[in-house]
Scaffold this motif. Structure first.
Motif, mmCIF file in Angstrom:
data_model
loop_
_atom_site.group_PDB
_atom_site.id
_atom_site.type_symbol
_atom_site.label_atom_id
_atom_site.label_comp_id
_atom_site.label_asym_id
_atom_site.label_seq_id
_atom_site.Cartn_x
_atom_site.Cartn_y
_atom_site.Cartn_z
ATOM 1 N N LEU A 219 0.819 -1.215 0.000
ATOM 2 C CA LEU A 219 0.000 0.000 0.000
ATOM 3 C C LEU A 219 0.854 1.266 0.000
ATOM 4 O O LEU A 219 0.431 2.306 -0.501
ATOM 5 N N ASP A 220 2.039 1.168 0.589
ATOM 6 C CA ASP A 220 2.915 2.346 0.631
ATOM 7 C C ASP A 220 3.326 2.808 -0.762
ATOM 8 O O ASP A 220 3.629 3.979 -0.970
ATOM 9 N N ALA A 221 3.352 1.869 -1.725
ATOM 10 C CA ALA A 221 3.755 2.221 -3.086
ATOM 11 C C ALA A 221 2.751 3.162 -3.743
ATOM 12 O O ALA A 221 3.100 3.875 -4.688
ATOM 13 N N TRP A 222 1.502 3.163 -3.253
ATOM 14 C CA TRP A 222 0.459 4.011 -3.834
ATOM 15 C C TRP A 222 0.456 5.421 -3.263
ATOM 16 O O TRP A 222 -0.244 6.296 -3.781
ATOM 17 N N LYS A 223 1.221 5.636 -2.195
ATOM 18 C CA LYS A 223 1.240 6.963 -1.570
ATOM 19 C C LYS A 223 2.100 7.913 -2.386
ATOM 20 O O LYS A 223 3.210 7.569 -2.795
ATOM 21 N N LEU A 224 1.570 9.107 -2.599
ATOM 22 C CA LEU A 224 2.302 10.134 -3.349
ATOM 23 C C LEU A 224 2.861 11.173 -2.396
ATOM 24 O O LEU A 224 2.158 11.656 -1.500
ATOM 25 N N GLN A 225 4.110 11.506 -2.619
ATOM 26 C CA GLN A 225 4.757 12.546 -1.839
ATOM 27 C C GLN A 225 4.903 13.798 -2.697
ATOM 28 O O GLN A 225 5.106 13.696 -3.916
ATOM 29 N N PRO A 226 4.776 14.979 -2.106
ATOM 30 C CA PRO A 226 4.978 16.215 -2.893
ATOM 31 C C PRO A 226 6.362 16.223 -3.531
ATOM 32 O O PRO A 226 7.348 15.863 -2.896
ATOM 33 N N GLY A 227 6.408 16.603 -4.786
ATOM 34 C CA GLY A 227 7.690 16.622 -5.472
ATOM 35 C C GLY A 227 7.551 16.274 -6.932
ATOM 36 O O GLY A 227 6.503 16.488 -7.551
ATOM 37 N N ILE A 228 8.598 15.687 -7.497
ATOM 38 C CA ILE A 228 8.650 15.420 -8.928
ATOM 39 C C ILE A 228 7.590 14.410 -9.348
ATOM 40 O O ILE A 228 7.096 14.450 -10.489
ATOM 41 N N GLY A 229 7.206 13.494 -8.434
ATOM 42 C CA GLY A 229 6.191 12.504 -8.781
ATOM 43 C C GLY A 229 4.866 13.141 -9.145
ATOM 44 O O GLY A 229 4.262 12.823 -10.176
ATOM 45 N N MET A 230 4.389 14.052 -8.302
ATOM 46 C CA MET A 230 3.118 14.741 -8.570
ATOM 47 C C MET A 230 3.219 15.613 -9.817
ATOM 48 O O MET A 230 2.290 15.669 -10.630
ATOM 49 N N ILE A 231 4.346 16.292 -9.976
ATOM 50 C CA ILE A 231 4.542 17.151 -11.153
ATOM 51 C C ILE A 231 4.492 16.311 -12.424
ATOM 52 O O ILE A 231 3.862 16.681 -13.421
ATOM 53 N N ALA A 232 5.148 15.151 -12.387
ATOM 54 C CA ALA A 232 5.185 14.277 -13.561
ATOM 55 C C ALA A 232 3.800 13.723 -13.884
ATOM 56 O O ALA A 232 3.439 13.589 -15.061
ATOM 57 N N ILE A 233 3.010 13.400 -12.875
ATOM 58 C CA ILE A 233 1.660 12.878 -13.099
ATOM 59 C C ILE A 233 0.796 13.922 -13.786
ATOM 60 O O ILE A 233 0.096 13.633 -14.771
ATOM 61 N N VAL A 234 0.824 15.156 -13.289
ATOM 62 C CA VAL A 234 0.022 16.238 -13.883
ATOM 63 C C VAL A 234 0.493 16.528 -15.307
ATOM 64 O O VAL A 234 -0.316 16.624 -16.248
ATOM 65 N N ALA A 235 1.814 16.644 -15.490
ATOM 66 C CA ALA A 235 2.355 16.955 -16.814
ATOM 67 C C ALA A 235 2.050 15.830 -17.800
ATOM 68 O O ALA A 235 1.662 16.090 -18.950
ATOM 69 N N SER A 236 2.198 14.587 -17.372
ATOM 70 C CA SER A 236 1.937 13.455 -18.259
ATOM 71 C C SER A 236 0.464 13.355 -18.622
ATOM 72 O O SER A 236 0.120 12.996 -19.755
ATOM 73 N N ALA A 237 -0.426 13.667 -17.668
ATOM 74 C CA ALA A 237 -1.866 13.641 -17.954
ATOM 75 C C ALA A 237 -2.236 14.664 -19.012
ATOM 76 O O ALA A 237 -3.066 14.405 -19.894
ATOM 77 N N VAL A 238 -1.623 15.832 -18.953
ATOM 78 C CA VAL A 238 -1.902 16.879 -19.943
ATOM 79 C C VAL A 238 -1.280 16.525 -21.290
ATOM 80 O O VAL A 238 -1.915 16.655 -22.350
ATOM 81 N N LEU A 239 -0.039 16.042 -21.268
ATOM 82 C CA LEU A 239 0.684 15.790 -22.507
ATOM 83 C C LEU A 239 0.148 14.574 -23.264
ATOM 84 O O LEU A 239 -0.063 14.635 -24.479
ATOM 85 N N GLU A 240 -0.095 13.441 -22.548
ATOM 86 C CA GLU A 240 -0.446 12.215 -23.273
ATOM 87 C C GLU A 240 -1.952 12.025 -23.490
ATOM 88 O O GLU A 240 -2.425 12.102 -24.630
ATOM 89 N N PRO A 241 -2.770 11.791 -22.439
ATOM 90 C CA PRO A 241 -4.196 11.552 -22.718
ATOM 91 C C PRO A 241 -4.900 12.736 -23.374
ATOM 92 O O PRO A 241 -5.723 12.558 -24.275
ATOM 93 N N VAL A 242 -4.572 13.955 -22.935
ATOM 94 C CA VAL A 242 -5.291 15.124 -23.441
ATOM 95 C C VAL A 242 -4.769 15.566 -24.802
ATOM 96 O O VAL A 242 -5.539 15.735 -25.758
#
Length: 356
Positions: A243-266
């Motif tokens: 379950l710990d693998a699903w936890k997001l910490q503030p930093g590059i992980g969150m930035i990459a998720i937002v950027a990837s969501a905009v760049l790829e699916p959208v």
């Protein structure tokens, strides 16, 4: 004049769109690599950015559904979008597992075979005509093979440094050697990677067929992304038990998720859908080897990475193959446009005789 504007719309616009798509994919890959290096699970990363992408696509889907001429949502269309999601999920999972079993070098080399896989599948499903004696078919076939050879040279052969400092090159970082891999794991990994790109080619074929039958691009992109995120989440829950693998910490992980969501699916998925309708699956797949060239140029300009002889030779070969394929497609498109423009004129010339 009409013919010139038609060629501009059907040839120049898709070409520019695919160049933009290739740049976006390279930007997404760079951001994703930074996030994965920080310890974020690759499959969990896909689940998160696909889920966020579905939310970002939702307003566009709602707006399209409220149009007066919106097509009805049918069970057949939803079923095909579900299958499209399955293909997308299989591509990600097979590619990720194949990379874990083999090496980045093998993964990059096999990815350049995608135009060949797509060309064969397009002929099987009759999206490309099997006309061996026709010059345009010969051009597309030879150009595809040449591009694959060029991309393979660029991926597998480094050579001496031509521009930049060799110390800044990614190629000098420790990499898995193909010869150092356990042979059985290497074979399994290679088979998985090949399977992932065959499935990805099938994804192009199916998406093209769906868009031709149901030409509402945003709706198709939304449902395929939505179904894929759910399917990938279910599979990841079985593979990632911590379950710990699903936890997001503030930093590059969150930035990459937002950027990837905009760049790829959208962005990327909508651009690909537009070009699949306009030019077909082979056209879109041909930009895979060209993306290797764009990545090398971007790395040289923005990251000051070294440019090696293998990159230059490979880029030249890719460019030749790409030009040959584009020539064949442009020749086909020009012939179609000429037939469409001359048909009304022929009808007008014969219509007075019919009226007598």
């Amino acid at each position: 004049m009409a013919m010139g504007s038609e060629i501009l719309r059907k040839e120049v616009l898709p070409f520019v769109a695919m160049i933009v798509e290739a740049c976006m994919l390279n930007a997404k890959a760079t951001i994703s690599k930074a996030a994965l290096n920080s310890g974020l699970s690759s499959l969990i990363f896909v689940v998160y950015y696909n889920s966020l992408g579905s939310l970002l696509l939702l307003p566009g889907f709602i707006i399209q559904r409220h149009r007066r001429n919106a097509l009805a949502l049918t069970l057949s269309m939803l079923r095909r979008c579900f299958i499209l999601g399955v293909l997308g999920t299989c591509t990600v999972i097979l590619g990720t597992l194949g990379l874990n079993y083999s090496s980045p070098t093998l993964f990059a080399g096999i990815s350049n075979l995608m135009p060949g896989f797509t060309f064969v599948l397009a002929m099987i499903f009759r999206m490309e005509k099997f006309e061996v004696k026709r010059r345009t078919w010969q051009a597309k076939s030879v150009g595809t093979i040449v591009s694959i050879i060029g991309a393979s040279v660029m991926t597998l052969y480094q050579g001496p440094t031509i521009l930049g400092s060799s110390s800044s090159s990614i190629s000098d970082l420790p990499q898995h050697s193909l010869l150092s891999q356990d042979s059985s794991r290497w074979v399994v990994g290679g088979v998985m990677i090949v399977a992932s790109y065959v499935v990805a080619s099938g994804w192009y074929i199916l998406k093209t067929a769906i868009l031709k039958d149901y030409p509402e691009q945003i709706t198709i992109v939304f449902f395929s992304t939505f179904f894929s995120s759910i399917q990938c989440a279910i599979v990841t829950l079985f593979l990632e038990r911590k379950l710990d693998a699903w936890k997001l910490q503030p930093g590059i992980g969150m930035i990459a998720i937002v950027a990837s969501a905009v760049l790829e699916p959208v962005c990327v998925n909508n651009i690909a859908a537009f070009c699949l309708v306009m030019k077909g699956p082979l056209y879109v797949a041909m930009f895979k080897p060209l993306g290797v060239v764009i990545a090398a140029i971007m790395n040289l300009i923005f990251l000051a990475e070294a440019l090696h002889l293998g990159s230059i030779v490979g880029s030249i070969i890719i460019s030749v193959g790409f030009y040959v394929v584009m020539w064949g497609m442009l020749r086909e498109a020009t012939d179609i446009i000429l037939c469409e423009t001359t048909a009304p004129a022929t009808a007008n010339q014969t219509s007075p005789l019919l009226q007598k």
